[in-house]
Design a protein around this motif. Structure first.
Motif, PDB file in Angstrom:
ATOM      1  N   THR A  91      -1.640 -11.329 -38.799  1.00  0.00           N
ATOM      2  CA  THR A  91      -2.786 -11.026 -37.838  1.00  0.00           C
ATOM      3  C   THR A  91      -3.567 -12.302 -37.345  1.00  0.00           C
ATOM      4  O   THR A  91      -3.759 -13.187 -38.177  1.00  0.00           O
ATOM      5  N   VAL A  92      -3.395 -12.238 -36.056  1.00  0.00           N
ATOM      6  CA  VAL A  92      -4.434 -13.404 -35.478  1.00  0.00           C
ATOM      7  C   VAL A  92      -5.577 -12.999 -34.683  1.00  0.00           C
ATOM      8  O   VAL A  92      -5.536 -11.777 -33.914  1.00  0.00           O
ATOM      9  N   VAL A  93      -6.338 -14.084 -34.623  1.00  0.00           N
ATOM     10  CA  VAL A  93      -7.597 -13.921 -33.760  1.00  0.00           C
ATOM     11  C   VAL A  93      -7.649 -14.979 -32.841  1.00  0.00           C
ATOM     12  O   VAL A  93      -7.645 -16.287 -33.411  1.00  0.00           O
ATOM     13  N   ILE A  94      -7.777 -15.005 -31.672  1.00  0.00           N
ATOM     14  CA  ILE A  94      -7.485 -16.065 -30.664  1.00  0.00           C
ATOM     15  C   ILE A  94      -8.900 -16.658 -30.519  1.00  0.00           C
ATOM     16  O   ILE A  94      -9.799 -16.043 -30.162  1.00  0.00           O
ATOM     17  N   LEU A  95      -9.082 -17.782 -30.962  1.00  0.00           N
ATOM     18  CA  LEU A  95     -10.196 -18.589 -30.927  1.00  0.00           C
ATOM     19  C   LEU A  95     -10.587 -19.459 -29.626  1.00  0.00           C
ATOM     20  O   LEU A  95     -11.631 -19.347 -29.067  1.00  0.00           O
ATOM     21  N   GLU A  96      -9.518 -20.102 -28.978  1.00  0.00           N
ATOM     22  CA  GLU A  96      -9.545 -20.794 -27.918  1.00  0.00           C
ATOM     23  C   GLU A  96      -8.571 -20.796 -26.895  1.00  0.00           C
ATOM     24  O   GLU A  96      -7.162 -20.566 -27.701  1.00  0.00           O
ATOM     25  N   GLY A  97      -8.504 -20.694 -25.712  1.00  0.00           N
ATOM     26  CA  GLY A  97      -7.487 -20.765 -24.802  1.00  0.00           C
ATOM     27  C   GLY A  97      -6.786 -19.183 -24.584  1.00  0.00           C
ATOM     28  O   GLY A  97      -7.361 -18.230 -25.156  1.00  0.00           O
ATOM     29  N   SER A  98      -5.404 -19.334 -24.721  1.00  0.00           N
ATOM     30  CA  SER A  98      -4.619 -18.045 -24.125  1.00  0.00           C
ATOM     31  C   SER A  98      -3.373 -18.270 -24.462  1.00  0.00           C
ATOM     32  O   SER A  98      -2.781 -19.375 -24.343  1.00  0.00           O
ATOM     33  N   VAL A  99      -2.666 -17.056 -24.603  1.00  0.00           N
ATOM     34  CA  VAL A  99      -0.988 -17.366 -24.801  1.00  0.00           C
ATOM     35  C   VAL A  99      -0.571 -15.877 -24.154  1.00  0.00           C
ATOM     36  O   VAL A  99      -1.133 -14.631 -24.450  1.00  0.00           O
ATOM     37  N   ARG A 109       1.868  -9.289 -23.361  1.00  0.00           N
ATOM     38  CA  ARG A 109       0.370  -9.021 -23.624  1.00  0.00           C
ATOM     39  C   ARG A 109       0.041 -10.426 -23.420  1.00  0.00           C
ATOM     40  O   ARG A 109       0.421 -11.513 -23.877  1.00  0.00           O
ATOM     41  N   LEU A 110      -1.253 -10.443 -22.612  1.00  0.00           N
ATOM     42  CA  LEU A 110      -2.020 -11.857 -22.546  1.00  0.00           C
ATOM     43  C   LEU A 110      -3.029 -11.785 -23.587  1.00  0.00           C
ATOM     44  O   LEU A 110      -3.995 -10.889 -23.451  1.00  0.00           O
ATOM     45  N   LEU A 111      -3.015 -12.716 -24.787  1.00  0.00           N
ATOM     46  CA  LEU A 111      -4.103 -12.903 -25.591  1.00  0.00           C
ATOM     47  C   LEU A 111      -5.093 -13.982 -25.237  1.00  0.00           C
ATOM     48  O   LEU A 111      -4.293 -14.983 -25.049  1.00  0.00           O
ATOM     49  N   ASP A 115      -9.627 -11.995 -28.683  1.00  0.00           N
ATOM     50  CA  ASP A 115      -8.459 -10.855 -28.976  1.00  0.00           C
ATOM     51  C   ASP A 115      -7.811 -10.966 -30.318  1.00  0.00           C
ATOM     52  O   ASP A 115      -7.707 -12.069 -30.977  1.00  0.00           O
ATOM     53  N   ILE A 116      -7.273  -9.846 -30.846  1.00  0.00           N
ATOM     54  CA  ILE A 116      -6.687  -9.798 -32.264  1.00  0.00           C
ATOM     55  C   ILE A 116      -5.339  -8.989 -32.017  1.00  0.00           C
ATOM     56  O   ILE A 116      -5.276  -8.125 -31.139  1.00  0.00           O
ATOM     57  N   THR A 126       8.193 -14.078 -28.219  1.00  0.00           N
ATOM     58  CA  THR A 126       8.349 -15.295 -27.325  1.00  0.00           C
ATOM     59  C   THR A 126       6.824 -15.628 -27.177  1.00  0.00           C
ATOM     60  O   THR A 126       5.864 -14.594 -26.507  1.00  0.00           O
ATOM     61  N   TRP A 127       6.437 -16.927 -27.106  1.00  0.00           N
ATOM     62  CA  TRP A 127       5.100 -17.427 -26.616  1.00  0.00           C
ATOM     63  C   TRP A 127       5.194 -18.273 -25.622  1.00  0.00           C
ATOM     64  O   TRP A 127       5.898 -19.112 -25.432  1.00  0.00           O
ATOM     65  N   GLN A 128       4.333 -17.829 -24.395  1.00  0.00           N
ATOM     66  CA  GLN A 128       4.333 -18.925 -23.500  1.00  0.00           C
ATOM     67  C   GLN A 128       2.786 -19.236 -23.336  1.00  0.00           C
ATOM     68  O   GLN A 128       1.762 -18.569 -23.073  1.00  0.00           O
ATOM     69  N   ILE A 129       2.588 -20.437 -23.659  1.00  0.00           N
ATOM     70  CA  ILE A 129       1.239 -21.088 -23.518  1.00  0.00           C
ATOM     71  C   ILE A 129       1.207 -21.977 -22.463  1.00  0.00           C
ATOM     72  O   ILE A 129       1.848 -23.119 -22.049  1.00  0.00           O
ATOM     73  N   ASP A 130       0.006 -21.709 -21.371  1.00  0.00           N
ATOM     74  CA  ASP A 130      -0.092 -22.415 -20.471  1.00  0.00           C
ATOM     75  C   ASP A 130      -0.532 -23.565 -20.543  1.00  0.00           C
ATOM     76  O   ASP A 130      -0.384 -24.811 -19.563  1.00  0.00           O
ATOM     77  N   THR A 131      -1.745 -23.807 -21.462  1.00  0.00           N
ATOM     78  CA  THR A 131      -2.420 -25.137 -21.610  1.00  0.00           C
ATOM     79  C   THR A 131      -2.735 -25.283 -23.067  1.00  0.00           C
ATOM     80  O   THR A 131      -2.077 -26.320 -23.436  1.00  0.00           O
ATOM     81  N   TYR A 132      -3.192 -24.449 -23.626  1.00  0.00           N
ATOM     82  CA  TYR A 132      -3.701 -24.643 -24.901  1.00  0.00           C
ATOM     83  C   TYR A 132      -4.151 -23.332 -25.781  1.00  0.00           C
ATOM     84  O   TYR A 132      -4.625 -22.482 -25.176  1.00  0.00           O
ATOM     85  N   VAL A 133      -3.578 -23.216 -27.025  1.00  0.00           N
ATOM     86  CA  VAL A 133      -4.263 -21.976 -27.735  1.00  0.00           C
ATOM     87  C   VAL A 133      -4.593 -22.467 -29.061  1.00  0.00           C
ATOM     88  O   VAL A 133      -3.968 -23.231 -29.720  1.00  0.00           O
ATOM     89  N   LYS A 134      -5.678 -21.523 -29.731  1.00  0.00           N
ATOM     90  CA  LYS A 134      -6.030 -21.995 -30.976  1.00  0.00           C
ATOM     91  C   LYS A 134      -6.377 -20.446 -31.715  1.00  0.00           C
ATOM     92  O   LYS A 134      -7.009 -19.885 -31.088  1.00  0.00           O
ATOM     93  N   LYS A 135      -5.776 -20.404 -32.906  1.00  0.00           N
ATOM     94  CA  LYS A 135      -5.927 -19.147 -33.576  1.00  0.00           C
ATOM     95  C   LYS A 135      -6.350 -19.310 -34.689  1.00  0.00           C
ATOM     96  O   LYS A 135      -6.055 -20.273 -35.445  1.00  0.00           O
ATOM     97  N   ILE A 136      -6.849 -18.384 -35.556  1.00  0.00           N
ATOM     98  CA  ILE A 136      -6.909 -18.048 -36.998  1.00  0.00           C
ATOM     99  C   ILE A 136      -6.068 -16.931 -37.345  1.00  0.00           C
ATOM    100  O   ILE A 136      -5.714 -16.148 -36.637  1.00  0.00           O
ATOM    101  N   ALA A 137      -5.086 -17.485 -38.308  1.00  0.00           N
ATOM    102  CA  ALA A 137      -3.973 -16.531 -38.682  1.00  0.00           C
ATOM    103  C   ALA A 137      -4.323 -15.821 -40.178  1.00  0.00           C
ATOM    104  O   ALA A 137      -4.594 -16.730 -41.041  1.00  0.00           O
ATOM    105  N   PHE A 138      -4.300 -14.659 -40.315  1.00  0.00           N
ATOM    106  CA  PHE A 138      -4.160 -14.167 -41.642  1.00  0.00           C
ATOM    107  C   PHE A 138      -2.846 -13.441 -42.144  1.00  0.00           C
ATOM    108  O   PHE A 138      -2.474 -12.896 -41.485  1.00  0.00           O
ATOM    109  N   LEU A 139      -2.292 -14.209 -42.925  1.00  0.00           N
ATOM    110  CA  LEU A 139      -0.845 -13.909 -43.167  1.00  0.00           C
ATOM    111  C   LEU A 139      -0.873 -13.129 -44.664  1.00  0.00           C
ATOM    112  O   LEU A 139      -1.426 -13.473 -45.638  1.00  0.00           O
TER     113      LEU A 139
END
Length: 168
Positions: A91-99, A109-111, A115-116, A126-139
């Motif tokens: 489970t991810v929560v996007i902290l900064e940026g987008s993917v 889906r654009l996260l 977003d969670i 498949t992940w397409q990151i245009d500039t930057y993304v930062k997430k918290i990941a609960f594994l």
């Protein structure tokens, strides 16, 4: 006979898990901190997964469950396009940026920040990151099917939803 074998197997697994947890050194009851205070280390993306660009990923582990079946981490990555295999439920929560995420069924889906999302164990995206993304990941490592089924039986016998606040 089958039920007796099933019950015995379930008890044996539970006893093993309880003895493992009992022998684990006591962990602190609370692990807290700000993601910006964690030391980020390089997290190499498997080169054969990269579709385009030169994505650079980093990770910092925040915490790990006493049983080794769960962890929380901060992960970030620069621009790039790559496939990713999820070995654990994540489970991810996007902290900064987008993917831009595309799952194995072609759903896109654009996260964005705030977003969670849940990525199930054993799947690709498949992940397409245009500039930057930062997430918290609960594994969370999924239980083996026999243990998951035993857990469902136990929950149904004692009445699902009592005691956890999460319905389980």
């Amino acid at each position: 006979m089958v039920w007796k074998l099933f019950a015995f197997s379930t008890l044996a697994v539970a006893a093993r898990d309880i003895s493992t947890i009992a022998s684990t050194p006591r962990l602190p009851p609370l692990v807290a901190g700000n993601p910006s205070g964690l030391e980020m280390k390089e997290a190499r993306i498997e080169p054969s997964w990269i579709i385009s660009g030169e994505p650079k990923a980093r990770v910092a582990e925040h915490s790990r469950g006493a049983d080794g079946a769960g962890a929380t981490a901060i992960w970030d990555c620069t621009a790039g396009h790559f496939r990713w295999y999820f070995a654990w439920d994540e489970t991810v929560v996007i902290l900064e940026g987008s993917v831009h995420v595309t799952d194995a069924d072609g759903n896109q889906r654009l996260l964005r920040a705030g977003d969670i999302a849940l990525f199930r164990a054993g799947t690709w995206a498949t992940w397409q990151i245009d500039t930057y993304v930062k997430k918290i990941a609960f594994l969370r490592r999924p239980f083996p099917m026999v243990v998951a089924n035993a857990w469902r039986v136990i929950k149904s016998l004692r009445g699902a939803g009592r005691g956890t606040g999460l319905g389980g």
